[in-house]
Design a protein around this motif. Structure first.
Motif, mmCIF file in Angstrom:
data_model
loop_
_atom_site.group_PDB
_atom_site.id
_atom_site.type_symbol
_atom_site.label_atom_id
_atom_site.label_comp_id
_atom_site.label_asym_id
_atom_site.label_seq_id
_atom_site.Cartn_x
_atom_site.Cartn_y
_atom_site.Cartn_z
ATOM 1 N N ALA A 58 0.833 -1.205 0.000
ATOM 2 C CA ALA A 58 0.000 0.000 0.000
ATOM 3 C C ALA A 58 0.859 1.243 0.000
ATOM 4 C CB ALA A 58 -0.907 -0.019 1.225
ATOM 5 N N GLY A 59 0.479 2.231 -0.780
ATOM 6 C CA GLY A 59 1.202 3.502 -0.815
ATOM 7 C C GLY A 59 2.320 3.548 -1.827
ATOM 8 N N GLN A 60 2.645 2.408 -2.476
ATOM 9 C CA GLN A 60 3.714 2.399 -3.467
ATOM 10 C C GLN A 60 3.143 2.515 -4.876
ATOM 11 O OE1 GLN A 60 6.632 -0.648 -3.181
ATOM 12 N NE2 GLN A 60 7.070 -0.286 -1.022
ATOM 13 N N THR A 61 4.036 2.866 -5.808
ATOM 14 C CA THR A 61 3.633 3.000 -7.197
ATOM 15 C C THR A 61 3.172 1.653 -7.750
ATOM 16 O OG1 THR A 61 5.293 4.723 -7.476
ATOM 17 C CG2 THR A 61 4.407 3.733 -9.485
ATOM 18 N N PRO A 62 2.031 1.589 -8.433
ATOM 19 C CA PRO A 62 1.582 0.318 -9.010
ATOM 20 C C PRO A 62 2.534 -0.148 -10.103
ATOM 21 C CG PRO A 62 0.241 2.138 -9.805
ATOM 22 C CD PRO A 62 1.105 2.694 -8.704
ATOM 23 N N VAL A 63 2.549 -1.439 -10.348
ATOM 24 C CA VAL A 63 3.400 -1.990 -11.385
ATOM 25 C C VAL A 63 2.877 -1.558 -12.757
ATOM 26 C CG1 VAL A 63 4.180 -4.139 -12.473
ATOM 27 C CG2 VAL A 63 4.106 -3.943 -9.983
ATOM 28 N N GLU B 263 8.720 5.899 -28.169
ATOM 29 C CA GLU B 263 9.463 5.450 -29.349
ATOM 30 C C GLU B 263 10.944 5.451 -29.000
ATOM 31 O OE1 GLU B 263 8.129 7.027 -33.266
ATOM 32 O OE2 GLU B 263 6.629 8.116 -32.072
ATOM 33 N N LEU B 264 11.563 4.257 -29.077
ATOM 34 C CA LEU B 264 12.948 4.086 -28.643
ATOM 35 C C LEU B 264 13.640 3.056 -29.519
ATOM 36 C CD1 LEU B 264 15.152 4.600 -26.405
ATOM 37 C CD2 LEU B 264 14.110 2.722 -25.149
ATOM 38 N N ALA B 265 14.780 3.434 -30.091
ATOM 39 C CA ALA B 265 15.583 2.526 -30.923
ATOM 40 C C ALA B 265 14.755 1.897 -32.044
ATOM 41 C CB ALA B 265 16.228 1.438 -30.056
ATOM 42 N N GLY B 266 13.849 2.693 -32.621
ATOM 43 C CA GLY B 266 13.047 2.216 -33.739
ATOM 44 C C GLY B 266 11.856 1.369 -33.347
ATOM 45 N N VAL B 267 11.636 1.221 -32.042
ATOM 46 C CA VAL B 267 10.522 0.402 -31.559
ATOM 47 C C VAL B 267 9.497 1.301 -30.877
ATOM 48 C CG1 VAL B 267 9.841 -1.461 -30.008
ATOM 49 C CG2 VAL B 267 11.977 -1.625 -31.280
ATOM 50 N N LYS B 268 8.231 1.092 -31.206
ATOM 51 C CA LYS B 268 7.145 1.854 -30.592
ATOM 52 C C LYS B 268 6.475 0.974 -29.543
ATOM 53 C CE LYS B 268 4.767 4.644 -33.146
ATOM 54 N NZ LYS B 268 3.811 5.238 -34.127
ATOM 55 N N MET B 269 6.214 1.544 -28.375
ATOM 56 C CA MET B 269 5.608 0.771 -27.294
ATOM 57 C C MET B 269 4.674 1.642 -26.470
ATOM 58 S SD MET B 269 9.204 0.501 -25.241
ATOM 59 C CE MET B 269 10.149 0.760 -26.768
ATOM 60 N N GLU B 270 3.721 0.984 -25.813
ATOM 61 C CA GLU B 270 2.768 1.700 -24.965
ATOM 62 C C GLU B 270 3.081 1.417 -23.505
ATOM 63 O OE1 GLU B 270 -2.047 2.084 -24.024
ATOM 64 O OE2 GLU B 270 -1.315 0.687 -25.557
ATOM 65 N N PHE B 271 3.095 2.482 -22.686
ATOM 66 C CA PHE B 271 3.271 2.371 -21.254
ATOM 67 C C PHE B 271 1.886 2.456 -20.595
ATOM 68 C CE2 PHE B 271 3.259 4.675 -17.232
ATOM 69 C CZ PHE B 271 4.194 3.994 -16.465
ATOM 70 N N TYR B 272 1.555 1.470 -19.762
ATOM 71 C CA TYR B 272 0.285 1.577 -19.044
ATOM 72 C C TYR B 272 0.410 0.937 -17.666
ATOM 73 C CZ TYR B 272 -0.803 -3.292 -20.388
ATOM 74 O OH TYR B 272 -0.774 -4.638 -20.577
ATOM 75 N N LEU B 273 -0.403 1.394 -16.735
ATOM 76 C CA LEU B 273 -0.376 0.918 -15.359
ATOM 77 C C LEU B 273 -1.220 -0.343 -15.239
ATOM 78 C CD1 LEU B 273 -0.709 4.307 -13.478
ATOM 79 C CD2 LEU B 273 1.379 2.993 -13.913
ATOM 80 N N LYS B 274 -0.695 -1.293 -14.502
ATOM 81 C CA LYS B 274 -1.380 -2.561 -14.301
ATOM 82 C C LYS B 274 -2.487 -2.398 -13.268
ATOM 83 C CE LYS B 274 -0.227 -7.387 -13.302
ATOM 84 N NZ LYS B 274 0.888 -8.305 -12.969
ATOM 85 N N THR B 275 -3.663 -2.916 -13.563
ATOM 86 C CA THR B 275 -4.790 -2.786 -12.638
ATOM 87 C C THR B 275 -5.158 -4.139 -12.049
ATOM 88 O OG1 THR B 275 -6.321 -3.022 -14.498
ATOM 89 C CG2 THR B 275 -5.714 -0.793 -13.829
#
Length: 252
Positions: free
Chosen positions: A162-167, A240-252
């Motif tokens: 509790a209180g920490q950043t979610p994965v 977008e990093l090193a030619g790769v596109k990715m999505e960052f999202y929080l785990k629920t």
């Protein structure tokens, strides 16, 4: 005490540099945070990444290399009183604060390979040792590889106090690894392709931050450059990093 580097040559102290920035650059050119005007030093020789109480040294592909505690070094998790040697100059690292992570979190860079034309459908995701997926907690260097056999990868549930950043999760959006996911369960994850573009994703109590480490250009978040300073990520940001596109999202 704030961690700092003490620059010296032949036993004579030249200057002290508090590590107040997340990314401190070392090199011959004057735009570096620690500028050393000597031909043995490359224009952008090395960088020190500081996350909370931890600092990590990385040589940025310099011509003459770097030495830490007497050994040639590419990457190193800095401990109190470590000595970095660049040419005839020495940088002593001082930090009396307890560390919060380990060298393994920094050194096991996730290697992202840009999409390859005419990639075979069976091309997939693999680690360099034994074909183990991401769920193995990064015991070996992980690669988004365009030639390895396909391995099913499922994020491992992580209990978050509790209180920490979610994965958070990184999901690949292009290339032969489309749909593959990487769970950011560590405090620190390095992503990219060494020699091309590398960034650090840091998990802090108040969120996740991306910081440029290596490469001529900065990573992009939602189409905009992150610049030299740490950039806080928001749910569903597109990286977008090193030619790769990715999505960052929080785990629920």
């Amino acid at each position: 005490m704030t961690a700092k580097l003490i620059l010296s040559m032949d036993g004579v102290v030249i200057k002290e540099y508090p590590l107040t920035k997340e990314r401190t650059t070392i090199g011959r050119k004057p735009h570096n945070d620690i500028a050393i005007d000597n031909l043995a030093v490359s224009s952008e020789h090395a960088a020190v990444i500081t996350i909370l109480n931890d600092s990590f040294f990385e040589d940025l592909g310099s011509t003459n290399g770097s030495v830490v505690n007497g050994a040639p070094t590419q990457k190193h998790f800095l401990q109190n009183s470590d000595v970095i040697e660049i040419g005839k100059y020495k940088l002593k690292y001082l930090n009396d604060q307890p560390t919060q992570t380990s060298s393994a979190d920094f050194e096991k860079t996730m290697v992202l390979r840009a999409p390859v034309k005419q990639a075979k459908p069976e091309d997939g995701f693999n680690q360099t040792q034994g074909g183990v997926g991401v769920a193995a907690k990064h015991e070996s260097t992980t690669q988004f590889n365009t030639t390895a056999p396909k391995v099913d990868v499922a994020p491992t549930p992580v209990a978050v106090p509790a209180g920490q950043t979610p994965v958070a999760i990184i999901q690949i959006l292009n290339g032969p690894n489309l749909g593959r996911e990487l769970e950011l369960s560590k405090n620190l994850t390095t992503l990219g392709k060494p020699g091309v573009q590398v960034a650090v994703l840091a998990r802090r109590p108040h969120g996740y931050f991306i910081t440029h480490v290596e490469g001529a250009s900065f990573p992009l978040v939602n189409g905009a450059s992150v610049g030299e300073q740490p950039h806080q990520l928001k749910d569903h940001d597109i990286i977008e990093l090193a030619g790769v596109k990715m999505e960052f999202y929080l785990k629920t």
